[in-house]
Design a protein around this motif. Structure first.
Motif, PDB file in Angstrom:
ATOM      1  N   LYS A  56      37.100  54.025  12.771  1.00  0.00           N
ATOM      2  CA  LYS A  56      38.343  53.659  12.097  1.00  0.00           C
ATOM      3  C   LYS A  56      39.176  54.895  11.749  1.00  0.00           C
ATOM      4  O   LYS A  56      40.402  54.876  11.871  1.00  0.00           O
ATOM      5  N   SER A  57      38.521  55.970  11.331  1.00  0.00           N
ATOM      6  CA  SER A  57      39.256  57.179  10.967  1.00  0.00           C
ATOM      7  C   SER A  57      40.035  57.735  12.159  1.00  0.00           C
ATOM      8  O   SER A  57      41.169  58.204  12.000  1.00  0.00           O
ATOM      9  N   LYS A 117      42.599  66.170   7.389  1.00  0.00           N
ATOM     10  CA  LYS A 117      41.442  65.349   7.775  1.00  0.00           C
ATOM     11  C   LYS A 117      40.780  65.912   9.028  1.00  0.00           C
ATOM     12  O   LYS A 117      39.555  65.965   9.108  1.00  0.00           O
ATOM     13  N   GLU A 138      25.024  59.213  12.047  1.00  0.00           N
ATOM     14  CA  GLU A 138      25.097  59.686  10.659  1.00  0.00           C
ATOM     15  C   GLU A 138      26.302  60.602  10.451  1.00  0.00           C
ATOM     16  O   GLU A 138      26.930  60.580   9.388  1.00  0.00           O
ATOM     17  N   LYS A 157      29.120  60.378  12.177  1.00  0.00           N
ATOM     18  CA  LYS A 157      30.279  59.476  12.206  1.00  0.00           C
ATOM     19  C   LYS A 157      30.453  58.789  10.860  1.00  0.00           C
ATOM     20  O   LYS A 157      31.584  58.653  10.367  1.00  0.00           O
ATOM     21  N   LYS A 158      29.353  58.364  10.259  1.00  0.00           N
ATOM     22  CA  LYS A 158      29.423  57.713   8.939  1.00  0.00           C
ATOM     23  C   LYS A 158      29.982  58.676   7.895  1.00  0.00           C
ATOM     24  O   LYS A 158      30.785  58.290   7.040  1.00  0.00           O
ATOM     25  N   TYR A 159      29.551  59.914   7.950  1.00  0.00           N
ATOM     26  CA  TYR A 159      30.065  60.930   7.023  1.00  0.00           C
ATOM     27  C   TYR A 159      31.578  61.087   7.195  1.00  0.00           C
ATOM     28  O   TYR A 159      32.332  61.092   6.218  1.00  0.00           O
ATOM     29  N   GLU A 208      33.713  58.968   8.467  1.00  0.00           N
ATOM     30  CA  GLU A 208      34.383  57.741   8.016  1.00  0.00           C
ATOM     31  C   GLU A 208      34.513  57.721   6.492  1.00  0.00           C
ATOM     32  O   GLU A 208      35.577  57.406   5.955  1.00  0.00           O
ATOM     33  N   LYS A 209      33.438  58.063   5.810  1.00  0.00           N
ATOM     34  CA  LYS A 209      33.421  58.030   4.343  1.00  0.00           C
ATOM     35  C   LYS A 209      34.414  59.042   3.763  1.00  0.00           C
ATOM     36  O   LYS A 209      35.199  58.721   2.870  1.00  0.00           O
ATOM     37  N   GLU A 210      34.400  60.255   4.281  1.00  0.00           N
ATOM     38  CA  GLU A 210      35.282  61.301   3.763  1.00  0.00           C
ATOM     39  C   GLU A 210      36.750  61.022   4.088  1.00  0.00           C
ATOM     40  O   GLU A 210      37.628  61.244   3.249  1.00  0.00           O
ATOM     41  N   GLU A 252      38.058  58.093   4.549  1.00  0.00           N
ATOM     42  CA  GLU A 252      38.478  56.951   3.729  1.00  0.00           C
ATOM     43  C   GLU A 252      38.879  57.407   2.326  1.00  0.00           C
ATOM     44  O   GLU A 252      39.854  56.903   1.768  1.00  0.00           O
ATOM     45  N   LYS A 253      38.168  58.360   1.759  1.00  0.00           N
ATOM     46  CA  LYS A 253      38.532  58.898   0.443  1.00  0.00           C
ATOM     47  C   LYS A 253      39.955  59.461   0.462  1.00  0.00           C
ATOM     48  O   LYS A 253      40.735  59.236  -0.464  1.00  0.00           O
TER      49      LYS A 253
END
Length: 185
Positions: free
Chosen positions: A2-3, A57, A147, A149-151, A153-155, A157-158
């Protein structure tokens, strides 16, 4: 990711602004109607929306992670090349700002520097965006571990949440639309 989808959409907004940059530059070149304050607005869009928000980003999250996790890209200098192009874009904006100052102080010759730096930036970013969309983002999606990619995405999104709370996207998209109405006839 998504990012990455969001960053591709941001690229489209940046490309729209690059068309405005060309339109305004044409007006400066042909002694057509333009407002020098609009150059300041373009610089603000580029520095805030394109550079701090979007490139922030990329540099602080995506490219940093790719550089740490994908040896092949790090060794090839691919990511370093992206950083260098971001820095070159910043130089164009600094020089464009100086040209606006000179123009405001009465130098008609400063029109040349306005055009040169604006068009230089636009040309650089068109090629740069293509490399990111067609290569760097694809590398991220195919070469990074889940993992990582999840990082990302999370960052990312913030940052998106904070930008939304500040109204950043809305402010700069409205500015973009107003400038498109003026310079893309």
């Amino acid at each position: 990711m998504k990012s990455i989808e969001i960053m591709v959409n941001e690229h489209e907004n940046i490309r729209r602004m690059l068309k405005v940059v060309r339109g305004l530059s044409y007006q400066v070149m042909t002694l057509g109607e333009f407002h020098i304050e609009d150059v300041d607005k373009i610089i603000d869009f580029i520095r805030t929306y394109a550079d701090r928000h979007h490139h922030g980003k990329e540099e602080d999250i995506l490219f940093k992670t790719m550089n740490e996790k994908i040896d092949r890209l790090r060794k090839a200098g691919s990511i370093t090349g992206m950083y260098i192009e971001h820095d070159l874009g910043r130089l164009y904006m600094t020089d464009l700002e100086a040209a606006v100052k000179d123009y405001n102080e009465g130098s008609d010759e400063a029109r040349l520097d306005i055009i040169a730096n604006a068009i230089g930036y636009a040309n650089l970013l068109e090629r740069h965006i293509e490399k990111e969309n067609m290569a760097m983002y694809r590398f991220a999606e195919t070469m990074l571990e889940d993992e990582d990619k999840k990082y990302i995405e999370k960052e990312a999104e913030k940052i998106e949440i904070e930008a939304k709370e500040k109204g950043l996207q809305e402010k700069y998209i409205k500015l973009l639309e107003r400038l498109e109405e003026k310079y893309l006839k």
